[in-house]
Design an enzyme around this catalytic site. Sequence first.
Site, mmCIF file in Angstrom:
data_model
loop_
_atom_site.group_PDB
_atom_site.id
_atom_site.type_symbol
_atom_site.label_atom_id
_atom_site.label_comp_id
_atom_site.label_asym_id
_atom_site.label_seq_id
_atom_site.Cartn_x
_atom_site.Cartn_y
_atom_site.Cartn_z
ATOM 1 N N ASP A 11 56.214 0.005 -35.122
ATOM 2 C CA ASP A 11 56.349 -1.010 -34.071
ATOM 3 C C ASP A 11 57.748 -1.637 -33.942
ATOM 4 O OD1 ASP A 11 53.665 -0.516 -33.726
ATOM 5 O OD2 ASP A 11 53.001 -2.324 -34.767
ATOM 6 N N ARG B 44 52.450 12.883 -8.434
ATOM 7 C CA ARG B 44 51.530 11.854 -8.893
ATOM 8 C C ARG B 44 52.234 10.693 -9.575
ATOM 9 N NH1 ARG B 44 46.919 15.437 -11.573
ATOM 10 N NH2 ARG B 44 45.332 15.175 -9.976
ATOM 11 N N GLY C 169 63.727 7.813 -18.767
ATOM 12 C CA GLY C 169 64.000 7.619 -17.341
ATOM 13 C C GLY C 169 62.789 7.120 -16.569
ATOM 14 N N HIS D 82 47.480 7.564 -31.354
ATOM 15 C CA HIS D 82 47.911 7.836 -32.729
ATOM 16 C C HIS D 82 48.792 9.067 -32.883
ATOM 17 C CE1 HIS D 82 44.744 4.890 -33.273
ATOM 18 N NE2 HIS D 82 45.290 4.617 -34.440
ATOM 19 N N GLN E 114 51.542 9.222 -31.831
ATOM 20 C CA GLN E 114 52.860 8.632 -32.118
ATOM 21 C C GLN E 114 53.078 8.333 -33.593
ATOM 22 O OE1 GLN E 114 53.566 5.460 -28.729
ATOM 23 N NE2 GLN E 114 51.418 5.979 -28.930
HETATM 24 O O1 F6P Z 1 51.137 -1.124 -36.454
HETATM 25 C C1 F6P Z 1 51.103 0.202 -36.117
HETATM 26 C C2 F6P Z 1 50.061 0.482 -35.082
HETATM 27 O O2 F6P Z 1 50.101 1.868 -34.794
HETATM 28 C C3 F6P Z 1 50.194 -0.331 -33.781
HETATM 29 O O3 F6P Z 1 51.181 0.175 -32.922
HETATM 30 C C4 F6P Z 1 48.799 -0.250 -33.230
HETATM 31 O O4 F6P Z 1 48.501 -1.369 -32.443
HETATM 32 C C5 F6P Z 1 47.935 -0.235 -34.482
HETATM 33 O O5 F6P Z 1 48.774 0.174 -35.549
HETATM 34 C C6 F6P Z 1 46.762 0.689 -34.420
HETATM 35 O O6 F6P Z 1 46.005 0.497 -35.573
HETATM 36 P P1 F6P Z 1 44.830 1.449 -36.072
HETATM 37 O O7 F6P Z 1 45.479 2.657 -36.677
HETATM 38 O O8 F6P Z 1 44.094 0.650 -37.059
HETATM 39 O O9 F6P Z 1 44.045 1.851 -34.856
#
Ligand code: F6P
Length: 326
Positions: free
Chosen positions: A132, A167, A190, A256, A258
């Site tokens: 984050d 779209r 962008g 997730h 990410q």
């Molecule tokens: O703090 C990291 C994070 O990935 C946040 O970006 C997100 O809000 C949260 O954790 C998601 O948590 P969980 O893995 O418990 O769903």
Amino acid sequence: VNNGLKKIAVLSSGGDAPGMNACIRAIVRTALGQGIEVIGFRQGYRGLLQGLEVPLGRRAVGNIIQRGGTILGTSRCDEFLTPEGRARAAENLRERQTDALVVLGGDGSFQGAHALASECGVRVIGIPCTIDNDLVGTDYTLGFDTAVNIALDAIDRIRDTAESFERLFFVEVMGHTCGAIALEVGVAGGADDVLLPEDPTDIEVLCERLQLGFEHGRRSSIVVVAEGGFPGGAFGVAQQVWMRLRADYRVCVLGHIQRGGSPTARDRVLGSKLGSGAVDALLEEHSNCMVGEVDGHVCFTPLERTWNEHREVNRSLLELAHRLTH
Ligand code: F6P
């Protein structure tokens, strides 16, 4: 030589972040180089409470620098939120004759570490690990760079299909209550607009801008939405825009994805620096602080600051985003 440090423990807690393994490796290799033994606890504070101990020798951290997630596992542990839980955790550390605990996590995990230090006298060091980038005391948290690059790759791909179908896409990225990922990805990708919690969006203005873009011949649009950037996230904003413009749209929540995958070079280097820096912090007799990197230098910040102080959004990047999107 090592200030009486003989044995340290390490755990990862809260949301995992790419680069944690590089960091664990650096802790172990730096400590062993100083004659300090290292043990790990699996599954965060839960494992500390349950005594899920693993020895961390040189071989245990071989071939992990390139791996995402955390070899130690992680959790969000309710029991550690109680003084009784923390007393048991401290007892588990004492039984194993550890001199300090290194916690890889975010501000929630640091609050637990701080309570353990003040209530039970455990020496603790925190390492800022979260995608984050929402902590003070470090320019970047570990995992942010990888998450941004993963999200960026996804947006590049979405562009292809968005352009083919002409779209409008709303892409939601993570970040909890912080818009750092969205802002970085919005500029790098962008995007035609970026919706952040730190910069509330007027839906009418957003619609006007999108409409104007289409009138000027734009064939597709990408709007990046931070998960906390609009009530209901990307689906929330999409619905509001649909009610006004009736434009064909799709929503993509990256989620997730990410948090996974091999860490970037920057996160591997940062993890290595912070892991090594955590051992230095202990050798220099610091406790109850977080190891961060500011302007290329490793520095220490009292743990309390990480949840008492709010990290400001990067104003110059926000201005750039305004210039380039509006
Ligand atoms: O703090 C990291 C994070 O990935 C946040 O970006 C997100 O809000 C949260 O954790 C998601 O948590 P969980 O893995 O418990 O769903």
